[in-house]
Design a protein around this motif. Structure first.
Motif, short mmCIF file in Angstrom:
data_model
loop_
_atom_site.label_atom_id
_atom_site.label_comp_id
_atom_site.label_asym_id
_atom_site.label_seq_id
_atom_site.Cartn_x
_atom_site.Cartn_y
_atom_site.Cartn_z
N ALA A 74 0.82 -1.22 0.00
CA ALA A 74 0.00 0.00 0.00
C ALA A 74 0.85 1.27 0.00
O ALA A 74 0.47 2.27 -0.58
CB ALA A 74 -0.93 0.00 1.21
N SER A 75 2.02 1.21 0.64
CA SER A 75 2.89 2.40 0.65
C SER A 75 4.04 2.28 -0.33
O SER A 75 4.53 3.29 -0.84
CB SER A 75 3.44 2.62 2.06
N LEU A 76 4.47 1.06 -0.61
CA LEU A 76 5.63 0.84 -1.48
C LEU A 76 5.35 1.27 -2.93
O LEU A 76 6.14 1.99 -3.53
CB LEU A 76 6.03 -0.63 -1.44
N ARG A 77 4.21 0.85 -3.44
CA ARG A 77 3.89 1.17 -4.84
C ARG A 77 3.76 2.67 -5.09
O ARG A 77 4.39 3.20 -6.01
CB ARG A 77 2.63 0.43 -5.26
N PRO A 78 2.96 3.40 -4.28
CA PRO A 78 2.88 4.86 -4.52
C PRO A 78 4.23 5.56 -4.35
O PRO A 78 4.54 6.51 -5.07
CB PRO A 78 1.88 5.35 -3.47
N ASN A 79 5.03 5.07 -3.42
CA ASN A 79 6.35 5.65 -3.18
C ASN A 79 7.24 5.46 -4.42
O ASN A 79 7.93 6.39 -4.85
CB ASN A 79 6.97 4.99 -1.95
N LEU A 80 7.21 4.27 -5.01
CA LEU A 80 7.98 4.01 -6.23
C LEU A 80 7.45 4.83 -7.40
O LEU A 80 8.24 5.39 -8.18
CB LEU A 80 7.93 2.52 -6.58
N GLN A 81 6.14 4.93 -7.52
CA GLN A 81 5.55 5.72 -8.59
C GLN A 81 5.95 7.19 -8.48
O GLN A 81 6.26 7.84 -9.47
CB GLN A 81 4.02 5.58 -8.59
N GLN A 82 5.94 7.69 -7.26
CA GLN A 82 6.32 9.09 -7.04
C GLN A 82 7.79 9.32 -7.41
O GLN A 82 8.13 10.30 -8.06
CB GLN A 82 6.07 9.48 -5.58
N SER A 83 8.66 8.41 -7.02
CA SER A 83 10.08 8.54 -7.35
C SER A 83 10.30 8.43 -8.86
O SER A 83 11.11 9.17 -9.42
CB SER A 83 10.90 7.47 -6.63
N CYS A 84 9.58 7.53 -9.52
CA CYS A 84 9.68 7.40 -10.98
C CYS A 84 9.21 8.68 -11.67
O CYS A 84 9.85 9.16 -12.61
CB CYS A 84 8.85 6.22 -11.47
N ALA A 85 8.10 9.21 -11.21
CA ALA A 85 7.56 10.44 -11.81
C ALA A 85 8.51 11.61 -11.59
O ALA A 85 8.71 12.44 -12.50
CB ALA A 85 6.19 10.75 -11.22
N ALA A 86 9.11 11.70 -10.40
CA ALA A 86 10.05 12.78 -10.11
C ALA A 86 11.28 12.69 -11.02
O ALA A 86 11.74 13.70 -11.57
CB ALA A 86 10.47 12.75 -8.64
N LEU A 87 11.80 11.48 -11.20
CA LEU A 87 12.96 11.29 -12.08
C LEU A 87 12.59 11.62 -13.53
O LEU A 87 13.34 12.31 -14.22
CB LEU A 87 13.50 9.86 -11.98
N ALA A 88 11.44 11.16 -13.98
CA ALA A 88 11.01 11.45 -15.35
C ALA A 88 10.86 12.95 -15.57
O ALA A 88 11.28 13.48 -16.61
CB ALA A 88 9.69 10.74 -15.65
#
Length: 158
Positions: A74-88
């Protein structure tokens, strides 16, 4: 300081009268190239930090067991998505004060078709603060400058 002047080559010659106009223009162009490069290196470092952060989060997720991963999903996926979006977003960042001279002034010949222009004030600001300005920031400052040139005042909330 001379990079912000509309007569930068003449300003350099005033400081050093032994400089030819050609050499003073070359010095100005090389200074701009160094500043552009330094600014881009600062941004590259931000991308590297964002990539390292993303990799740490991926490694952390891979090290979790099945039960731990299910519990943390529940927290891992949104955290990864946020980091991916920030890098992109960092990787797609553009300089919003650089413009195509062909569109701005109309290309007079084939050599003008590939030339770019820029506002040196934004370039120096980015260099001094080691940032890249967002499009909205450039638009707001441009609006203020237009309003000032027209002798009007303006208030804007950012």
């Amino acid at each position: 300081r001379s990079l912000l002047s509309s007569q930068s080559s003449a300003d350099l010659q005033a400081v050093n009268p032994f400089l030819s106009m050609e050499l003073s223009e070359l010095l100005s162009n090389m200074s701009v190239a160094c500043i552009l490069r330094a600014s881009r290196l600062g941004h590259t470092n931000r991308c590297i930090v964002a990539t390292a952060t993303l990799l740490e989060k991926i490694d952390h997720g891979l090290k979790l067991g099945c039960q731990q991963a299910n519990a943390a999903a529940a927290s891992l996926r949104p955290n990864l998505q946020q980091s991916c979006a920030a890098l992109a977003a960092l990787l797609l960042t553009e300089r919003h004060y650089v413009y195509d001279l062909k569109q701005e002034e109309g290309a007079s010949d084939a050599n003008d078709a590939n030339k770019l222009g820029y506002d040196p004030r934004y370039l120096i600001f980015e260099f001094v603060w080691n940032i890249l300005l967002r499009k909205k920031q450039v638009v707001i400052v441009d609006e203020f400058m237009t309003t000032l040139a027209e002798g009007r005042s303006k208030v804007k909330q950012i």
